[in-house]
Structures are given as structure tokens and as C-alpha cells.
Design a protein around this motif. Structure first.
Motif, PDB file in Angstrom:
ATOM      1  N   SER A 100       7.556   1.519   6.463  1.00 32.06           N
ATOM      2  CA  SER A 100       6.512   1.589   7.496  1.00 32.06           C
ATOM      3  C   SER A 100       7.056   1.031   8.806  1.00 32.06           C
ATOM      4  O   SER A 100       6.801   1.582   9.889  1.00 32.06           O
ATOM      5  CB  SER A 100       5.277   0.784   7.094  1.00 32.06           C
ATOM      6  OG  SER A 100       4.752   1.282   5.900  1.00 32.06           O
ATOM      7  N   GLU A 127       4.753  -5.925  10.393  1.00 30.66           N
ATOM      8  CA  GLU A 127       4.793  -5.027   9.234  1.00 30.66           C
ATOM      9  C   GLU A 127       5.846  -5.478   8.225  1.00 30.66           C
ATOM     10  O   GLU A 127       6.988  -5.743   8.560  1.00 30.66           O
ATOM     11  CB  GLU A 127       5.048  -3.578   9.681  1.00 30.66           C
ATOM     12  CG  GLU A 127       5.106  -2.569   8.564  1.00 30.66           C
ATOM     13  CD  GLU A 127       3.967  -2.652   7.552  1.00 30.66           C
ATOM     14  OE1 GLU A 127       2.794  -2.742   7.951  1.00 30.66           O
ATOM     15  OE2 GLU A 127       4.263  -2.662   6.331  1.00 30.66           O
ATOM     16  N   ASN A 184       6.493  -3.755   5.045  1.00 36.49           N
ATOM     17  CA  ASN A 184       7.173  -2.672   4.333  1.00 36.49           C
ATOM     18  C   ASN A 184       8.259  -2.055   5.239  1.00 36.49           C
ATOM     19  O   ASN A 184       7.942  -1.526   6.304  1.00 36.49           O
ATOM     20  CB  ASN A 184       6.098  -1.627   3.957  1.00 36.49           C
ATOM     21  CG  ASN A 184       6.671  -0.396   3.278  1.00 36.49           C
ATOM     22  OD1 ASN A 184       7.887  -0.192   3.250  1.00 36.49           O
ATOM     23  ND2 ASN A 184       5.784   0.428   2.739  1.00 36.49           N
ATOM     24  N   GLY A 220       1.380  -1.429   9.724  1.00 37.35           N
ATOM     25  CA  GLY A 220       1.793  -0.155   9.127  1.00 37.35           C
ATOM     26  C   GLY A 220       2.668   0.609  10.111  1.00 37.35           C
ATOM     27  O   GLY A 220       3.554   0.047  10.767  1.00 37.35           O
ATOM     28  N   HIS A 233      -6.239  -4.968   6.415  1.00 34.68           N
ATOM     29  CA  HIS A 233      -5.804  -5.018   5.009  1.00 34.68           C
ATOM     30  C   HIS A 233      -6.960  -5.577   4.189  1.00 34.68           C
ATOM     31  O   HIS A 233      -7.581  -6.559   4.596  1.00 34.68           O
ATOM     32  CB  HIS A 233      -4.570  -5.928   4.902  1.00 34.68           C
ATOM     33  CG  HIS A 233      -3.812  -5.764   3.622  1.00 34.68           C
ATOM     34  ND1 HIS A 233      -4.361  -6.052   2.396  1.00 34.68           N
ATOM     35  CD2 HIS A 233      -2.548  -5.334   3.387  1.00 34.68           C
ATOM     36  CE1 HIS A 233      -3.459  -5.801   1.458  1.00 34.68           C
ATOM     37  NE2 HIS A 233      -2.349  -5.352   2.029  1.00 34.68           N
ATOM     38  N   TYR A 248      -1.004   2.314  13.106  1.00 37.78           N
ATOM     39  CA  TYR A 248      -2.327   2.952  13.089  1.00 37.78           C
ATOM     40  C   TYR A 248      -3.211   2.431  14.222  1.00 37.78           C
ATOM     41  O   TYR A 248      -3.761   3.199  15.002  1.00 37.78           O
ATOM     42  CB  TYR A 248      -3.053   2.691  11.756  1.00 37.78           C
ATOM     43  CG  TYR A 248      -2.220   2.928  10.529  1.00 37.78           C
ATOM     44  CD1 TYR A 248      -2.018   4.217  10.054  1.00 37.78           C
ATOM     45  CD2 TYR A 248      -1.625   1.866   9.849  1.00 37.78           C
ATOM     46  CE1 TYR A 248      -1.246   4.439   8.922  1.00 37.78           C
ATOM     47  CE2 TYR A 248      -0.855   2.081   8.714  1.00 37.78           C
ATOM     48  CZ  TYR A 248      -0.668   3.372   8.262  1.00 37.78           C
ATOM     49  OH  TYR A 248       0.103   3.584   7.155  1.00 37.78           O
ATOM     50  N   VAL A 265       4.924   6.252   3.113  1.00 40.22           N
ATOM     51  CA  VAL A 265       3.910   5.382   3.724  1.00 40.22           C
ATOM     52  C   VAL A 265       2.559   6.099   3.762  1.00 40.22           C
ATOM     53  O   VAL A 265       2.493   7.316   3.861  1.00 40.22           O
ATOM     54  CB  VAL A 265       4.301   4.921   5.152  1.00 40.22           C
ATOM     55  CG1 VAL A 265       5.563   4.102   5.138  1.00 40.22           C
ATOM     56  CG2 VAL A 265       4.449   6.074   6.105  1.00 40.22           C
ATOM     57  N   ARG A 302       0.818  -1.227   0.000  1.00 37.58           N
ATOM     58  CA  ARG A 302       0.000   0.000   0.000  1.00 37.58           C
ATOM     59  C   ARG A 302       0.846   1.268   0.000  1.00 37.58           C
ATOM     60  O   ARG A 302       0.629   2.184   0.809  1.00 37.58           O
ATOM     61  CB  ARG A 302      -0.951  -0.005   1.209  1.00 37.58           C
ATOM     62  CG  ARG A 302      -1.735  -1.267   1.383  1.00 37.58           C
ATOM     63  CD  ARG A 302      -3.009  -1.302   0.611  1.00 37.58           C
ATOM     64  NE  ARG A 302      -4.027  -0.418   1.157  1.00 37.58           N
ATOM     65  CZ  ARG A 302      -4.926   0.211   0.426  1.00 37.58           C
ATOM     66  NH1 ARG A 302      -4.928   0.082  -0.882  1.00 37.58           N
ATOM     67  NH2 ARG A 302      -5.829   0.981   0.985  1.00 37.58           N
ATOM     68  N   GLU A 303       1.807   1.355  -0.946  1.00 34.18           N
ATOM     69  CA  GLU A 303       2.645   2.556  -1.015  1.00 34.18           C
ATOM     70  C   GLU A 303       1.846   3.714  -1.589  1.00 34.18           C
ATOM     71  O   GLU A 303       1.102   3.545  -2.558  1.00 34.18           O
ATOM     72  CB  GLU A 303       3.877   2.278  -1.869  1.00 34.18           C
ATOM     73  CG  GLU A 303       4.932   1.517  -1.095  1.00 34.18           C
ATOM     74  CD  GLU A 303       6.090   1.092  -1.954  1.00 34.18           C
ATOM     75  OE1 GLU A 303       7.221   1.350  -1.554  1.00 34.18           O
ATOM     76  OE2 GLU A 303       5.849   0.517  -3.024  1.00 34.18           O
TER      77      GLU A 303
END
Ligand SMILES: C[S@@+](CC[C@H](N)C(=O)[O-])C[C@H]1O[C@@H](n2cnc3c(N)ncnc32)[C@H](O)[C@@H]1O
Length: 338
Positions: A221, A216, A218, A195, A261, A198, A166, A136-137
Motif C-alpha cells: 500500500s 502506512e 503495508n 492505505g 481503521h 484513500y 491492496v 487489510r489485505e
């Protein structure tokens, strides 16, 4: 003080008459309404006759009206001889301003610095949406300013992140706040798609004595997740786990599993593997209007193929995601395991 047309109304009738006058756009909002023990004196744009009220001219104090930044920017644009208007819709996170690319006219550079000053923003970004990849970039471009890390405060939590690296979805604010209100004391929580934290940060802030495993994939992130845990002093309750949640959660037994997600259905087997009887699973799903009240049957079917029984608990609509499309968070409870 300013002398202006006024309407004197007995206190008991004042609310009804005032709301009628506001609806008719008759009230001078730049002046303060006066009160005495029996009457309310309303400053008017022009004289109006209303039964039971009396007209006159009275002195009123000026109200300190704040002109919204977008209006100040548009006034400046007019003075600069520029016809295009600054977009009325924008998002401000920390000291960064985000405007959808489709809404933003092309302005000379000096307009952005003037707008930044009016909005008290240090950076202005063009928002082109979120990429399709699983991590989710964001497709966010720096238009003006220095960019880099921005810090957004929400519900007592500081989220720091680089908006070009992010995502941050302001529309999920209610879902984040809801997590801070869950009663999860002494529980083990797994946030499979954490992420920058959040949900994990809100859960940890709202409960005591438990552990939150925040997974996570990424690396960008993840590095902000680690920073945010530190920044919010939640290191005792959150364990950040880098990499794919299907691997990093090996051996964990969870009481509450967060699946933030839209592809969460494809991760159901990993969630069930770490569940026990009574585990709550909160799945974020995109769902169309026609299946809003039935879509969880698909989750139940998939679970039953995997040898588990899960029951529907409740559901919240997080936001509208497009025509007839909804972002929902659906809570299920595991009632039988393998
Ligand atoms: C959509 S974001 C989270 C959105 C968030 N729930 C919110 O409120 O805005 C999903 C996150 O899951 C991460 N992710 C995707 N696949 C993953 C996986 N297999 N394991 C762990 N994290 C993953 C992505 O990198 C991304 O940061």
C-alpha cells in the motif's frame, strides 16, 4: 421514423399523465416523445383512453437506446447456448471488473473474454472479501486478463493500485468525498491508516497551505501511496510516513486526525498524544444498531482514563456492513489534554 400508437396530451397535464403511463409500462421507450407549442405526443405500446387526451397514430423518431453491458453479455451467452447468466451485480474500478465469488457461475474461458470486451475491461477479478489481518489485505483473484495496476478515478483523484495486493472499498466513496470538503486550510492533518491515500489525497486536494502526514504499514500500500501522491501532483502537501503510525508520528502535533481503521479505538492513545485542545479526531468504527447513538461514550471513557477530555461533534454512517452492523465515522473534538 416509426408510425405508432400515440397519446396527445395538453402540455399542462403532460408530466402527471406521462408518469402514470410509465408506471403502467405503456410508453415506448425506444421512441422519442414529440412536442408542439401546446401538446406533448407520447408514443405508446398500445392505445389507451385518458380523459382530456386524444389517441391517434403518429410518426416518432427512434431513440438511441444503450443496452447495458450485462444484458449484452447475457444475449451473447444465449447465442452461445449457455444457460447460466452473468451476475447483475459487479463493480468496475478503472478498467477492472470485480465480481463476488459467490455470484459468479463457472464459465468457459471464452465467456470471460467476451464479457471483458462488452464491459471494456482489461481484467476480471473474483472478489472473496478482505482478510482479517490488520493490514487489510484483499482476497481477490485474477480470473481473466493481465492484472497488475489498475487506475480508478474518483472525485478528481487518480487511485492506482493492484487489486490483488491492496484493498479498495467502493462503498466508502461518500466518506472520501466528505474529506475533500473539510475546511482544513493551513492545518496539520495526520491520516494514521492512509492505505494508498484513500483520504489523504482527497484532503490534500480540498485544502491549501497545510500538511497531511500519511502513515502506512503495508509496504505494498505504501508504494502505491507514494505513486499516487506523485500521480496527483500532491507532493507539496502530503508527507508519506512508512511503518507503524504509533512510531512514525513522533513529534507531530495534529489539528485533524483521521483514523480509517476499524481497530481505531486501540490506537486512541497514539492519536491523543499528538493532539492539542481543539484537535478533531475522525474515527471509523463498526457499530451495531443498538449502540449507534451511544458508542462514542466508550471513546470518551477511554480518553478520560488516558487523562483527556473529548466531546462528541458529529457522526456519519458510511455504509451498512452486515445485518444490524454499521460502518460509521465519528468526529470527536479534544477539549482538554494532559
Ligand atoms: C482499512 S485500510 C484503510 C481503508 C480506508 N480508510 C478506506 O476508505 O477504504 C487501513 C490501512 O491501515 C494500515 N494499517 C494498519 N495498521 C497500521 C498501523 N499500525 N500503522 C499504519 N498503518 C496501518 C493497513 O495496512 C491499511 O492499508
Amino acid at each position: 421514423m416509426v408510425i405508432c400508437e400515440s397519446l396527445t396530451v395538453p402540455k399542462e397535464n403532460a408530466n402527471g399523465i406521462l408518469s402514470y403511463l410509465l408506471k403502467c409500462d405503456m410508453v415506448r421507450k425506444d421512441l422519442k416523445i414529440n412536442n408542439d407549442p401546446e401538446n406533448v405526443h407520447i408514443p405508446l405500446k398500445r392505445a389507451v383512453a385518458i380523459e382530456g387526451a386524444s389517441n391517434g397514430k403518429l410518426n416518432f423518431h427512434r431513440r438511441n437506446l444503450q443496452v447495458p453491458p450485462v444484458e449484452r453479455v447475457n444475449l451473447n451467452l444465449k447465442k452461445m447456448g449457455i444457460k447460466s447468466k452473468f451476475p447483475e451485480k459487479f463493480i468496475k474500478l478503472g478498467d477492472s471488473l470485480f465480481i463476488k465469488e459467490s455470484r459468479m457461475p463457472i464459465f468457459p474461458r471464452e465467456v470471460y473474454s467476451m464479457a471483458a470486451e462488452e464491459f471494456q475491461a482489461s481484467s476480471i477479478y473474483l472478489d472473496r472479501g478482505i482478510g482479517e489481518s490488520p493490514i487489510r489485505e484483499p482476497d481477490v483473484v485474477l480470473l481473466w486478463g493481465e492484472g497488475g495496476t489498475t487506475v480508478h478515478e474518483e472525485n478528481g483523484i487518480f487511485y492506482s493500485f493492484d487489486p490483488t495486493k491492496v484493498m479498495f472499498s467502493p462503498g466508502n466513496v461518500n466518506a472520501r468525498i466528505r474529506e475533500s470538503r473539510e475546511t482544513l486550510d493551513n492545518m496539520t492533518v495526520v491520516d494514521m491508516f492512509a492505505g494508498i491515500g484513500y483520504f489523504s489525497l482527497q484532503v490534500a486536494k480540498g485544502s491549501q497551505g497545510g500538511k497531511v502526514y500519511a502513515c502506512e504499514l503495508n509496504p505494498n500500500s505504501y508504494s502505491y501511496l507514494v505513486k499516487n501522491i506523485e500521480k496527483n501532483r500532491l507532493g507539496k502537501s502530503i508527507v508519506p510516513l512508512p511503518g507503524d503510525c504509533r512510531l512514525s508520528t513522533a513529534g507531530v502535533s495534529a489539528d485533524y486526525i483521521l483514523m480509517g481503521h476499524f481497530d481505531s479505538l486501540n490506537f486512541l492513545s497514539a492519536a491523543l498524544r499528538m493532539s492539542h485542545k481543539g484537535t478533531l479526531i475522525n474515527m471509523h468504527i463498526l457499530c451495531d444498531t443498538s449502540s449507534l447513538n451511544t458508542h462514542w461514550q466508550k471513546i470518551q471513557e477511554k480518553a478520560s482514563h488516558l487523562g483527556y477530555l473529548i466531546d462528541f461533534k458529529n457522526q456519519n454512517v458510511v455504509k451498512s456492513y452486515g445485518p444490524h452492523l454499521w460502518h460509521v465515522s465519528t468526529k470527536m473534538v479534544v477539549s482538554r489534554t494532559l
